[in-house]
Motif scaffolding. Sequence first.
Motif, PDB file in Angstrom:
ATOM      1  N   ALA A 106       0.993  -0.710   0.168  1.00 45.12           N
ATOM      2  CA  ALA A 106       0.111   0.310   0.160  1.00 45.12           C
ATOM      3  C   ALA A 106       1.121   0.879  -0.158  1.00 45.12           C
ATOM      4  CB  ALA A 106      -1.139  -0.004   1.074  1.00 45.12           C
ATOM      5  N   LEU A 107       2.193   1.306   0.523  1.00 43.65           N
ATOM      6  CA  LEU A 107       3.204   2.756   1.070  1.00 43.65           C
ATOM      7  C   LEU A 107       3.270   2.704  -0.553  1.00 43.65           C
ATOM      8  CD1 LEU A 107       4.018   2.033   4.589  1.00 43.65           C
ATOM      9  CD2 LEU A 107       2.990   3.742   3.673  1.00 43.65           C
ATOM     10  N   ALA A 108       3.625   1.652  -1.174  1.00 42.02           N
ATOM     11  CA  ALA A 108       4.422   2.011  -2.495  1.00 42.02           C
ATOM     12  C   ALA A 108       4.010   2.192  -3.332  1.00 42.02           C
ATOM     13  CB  ALA A 108       4.913   0.223  -2.332  1.00 42.02           C
ATOM     14  N   LEU A 109       2.178   1.622  -3.515  1.00 36.31           N
ATOM     15  CA  LEU A 109       1.193   2.323  -4.516  1.00 36.31           C
ATOM     16  C   LEU A 109       1.336   3.544  -4.720  1.00 36.31           C
ATOM     17  CD1 LEU A 109      -1.105  -0.488  -4.741  1.00 36.31           C
ATOM     18  CD2 LEU A 109       0.347   0.550  -6.151  1.00 36.31           C
ATOM     19  N   LEU A 110       0.779   4.151  -2.990  1.00 33.85           N
ATOM     20  CA  LEU A 110       1.032   5.499  -2.410  1.00 33.85           C
ATOM     21  C   LEU A 110       2.544   6.556  -2.838  1.00 33.85           C
ATOM     22  CD1 LEU A 110      -0.540   7.329  -1.377  1.00 33.85           C
ATOM     23  CD2 LEU A 110       0.597   7.143   1.067  1.00 33.85           C
ATOM     24  N   ALA A 111       3.020   5.813  -2.215  1.00 36.94           N
ATOM     25  CA  ALA A 111       4.889   6.668  -3.291  1.00 36.94           C
ATOM     26  C   ALA A 111       4.619   6.804  -4.737  1.00 36.94           C
ATOM     27  CB  ALA A 111       5.480   5.764  -2.861  1.00 36.94           C
ATOM     28  N   LEU A 112       4.578   5.352  -5.269  1.00 40.06           N
ATOM     29  CA  LEU A 112       4.187   5.530  -6.502  1.00 40.06           C
ATOM     30  C   LEU A 112       3.250   6.906  -7.279  1.00 40.06           C
ATOM     31  CD1 LEU A 112       5.421   4.074 -10.154  1.00 40.06           C
ATOM     32  CD2 LEU A 112       3.848   2.561  -9.842  1.00 40.06           C
ATOM     33  N   THR A 113       1.719   7.014  -7.218  1.00 46.61           N
ATOM     34  CA  THR A 113       0.507   7.387  -7.300  1.00 46.61           C
ATOM     35  C   THR A 113       2.092   8.863  -7.208  1.00 46.61           C
ATOM     36  OG1 THR A 113      -0.965   6.035  -6.495  1.00 46.61           O
ATOM     37  CG2 THR A 113      -1.422   7.786  -6.755  1.00 46.61           C
ATOM     38  N   ALA A 114       2.355   9.323  -6.049  1.00 46.11           N
ATOM     39  CA  ALA A 114       2.607  11.225  -5.740  1.00 46.11           C
ATOM     40  C   ALA A 114       3.264  11.119  -6.223  1.00 46.11           C
ATOM     41  CB  ALA A 114       3.229  10.200  -3.842  1.00 46.11           C
ATOM     42  N   ALA A 115       4.406  10.141  -7.234  1.00 46.97           N
ATOM     43  CA  ALA A 115       5.216  10.263  -7.560  1.00 46.97           C
ATOM     44  C   ALA A 115       4.993  10.922  -9.223  1.00 46.97           C
ATOM     45  CB  ALA A 115       6.653   9.149  -8.335  1.00 46.97           C
ATOM     46  N   VAL A 116       3.522  10.266  -9.689  1.00 45.00           N
ATOM     47  CA  VAL A 116       3.718  10.013 -11.411  1.00 45.00           C
ATOM     48  C   VAL A 116       2.550  11.871 -10.855  1.00 45.00           C
ATOM     49  CG1 VAL A 116       1.362   9.508 -12.650  1.00 45.00           C
ATOM     50  CG2 VAL A 116       2.818   8.064 -11.149  1.00 45.00           C
ATOM     51  N   ALA A 117       2.278  12.232  -9.945  1.00 46.31           N
ATOM     52  CA  ALA A 117       1.784  13.333  -9.546  1.00 46.31           C
ATOM     53  C   ALA A 117       2.887  14.676  -9.730  1.00 46.31           C
ATOM     54  CB  ALA A 117       0.083  13.476  -8.110  1.00 46.31           C
TER      55      ALA A 117
END
Length: 332
Positions: free
Chosen positions: A310-321
């Motif tokens: 979940a943290l990895a997906l959150l960090a990936l989403t934040a990186a894209v944004a």
Amino acid sequence: MLNELSLSGFAHPWYFLGLLAVVVLVAGYLWIQRARRKRVLRFANMAVLDQVAPAQKSSRWRHVPAALLVAALALMTTAMAGPTDDVRVPRNRAVVMLVIDVSESMAATDVAPSRIEAARTAAAHFADQLTPGVNLGLVKFSSSAVMLVAPTADHDAVKRAISTLQPEPRTATGEGIFTALQAIATAGAVMGGGDGPPPARIVLESDGKETVPSDPDEPRGAFSAARAAKAQNVPISTISFGTPYGSVDLDGQQIPVPVDDSTLQTIVQITGGQAYHAGSLDELDSVYSALEQQVGYQTVRGDASASWIALALLALTAAVAAGILLNRRLPL
């Protein structure tokens, strides 16, 4: 989730070798940034450079998407390494024996409405709350011991037997323990579904000192029974029940029956169980609730990768944004 980062807390620690790839990506990113800066500095006229390529207002922030992407990769690598954590799961083949003292002192009213009635109420609540997969049995003891219910998953049968408990003469604590151990051994001999005998525990409730025999170290005494339980790897949790001010009416005379903790504490020390004291119905009910959590569940090492993913997906989403908002492109 982040409680232990030692390799012993991971099911597949070799996946951490994947962090080498992350290190390579970071090194490559830094090299590209340095090479890009060298190309920019080839312009001799900095004034022209300012006109052609104005400096970004947030030049320091432009690295945020890359940093978030690296963090996402590191978190995903950690998840792949199989982090584990303590997980409480219901027991499904354990045996618990309730061993309840029904000696005459249990008629004392220092625990309202009486010790025996409070014991019945709390024990029935314990049977209600206990994990359904646990096999529960019931032994009563006074001058001797009687197994009222063999270990069973039918907890209602135990409740019905609990409702019949009435005070009787004398206190044979050792006999109660030996009877419970025999019931546990019999259940273990016929119970399948696992390697070795099922985990077992005795919950012993008493308000006074053993009177039969007079010496608890005799072959059928309480301490001898406790040593037998220790040899069979059966912990005994004890509940000393009552107050120092209890008394019973025998032939018109008030006979003091203060609670005696010492015998039960020695039994706990021998077997490695837990000792509790209950001076009221509320306290007794709380003790049984605590015991239900102990005997109805076991702690095992379980998968804890979901939080890391979940943290990895959150960090990936934040990186894209961040890449779209700060650099007008994806962080690739």
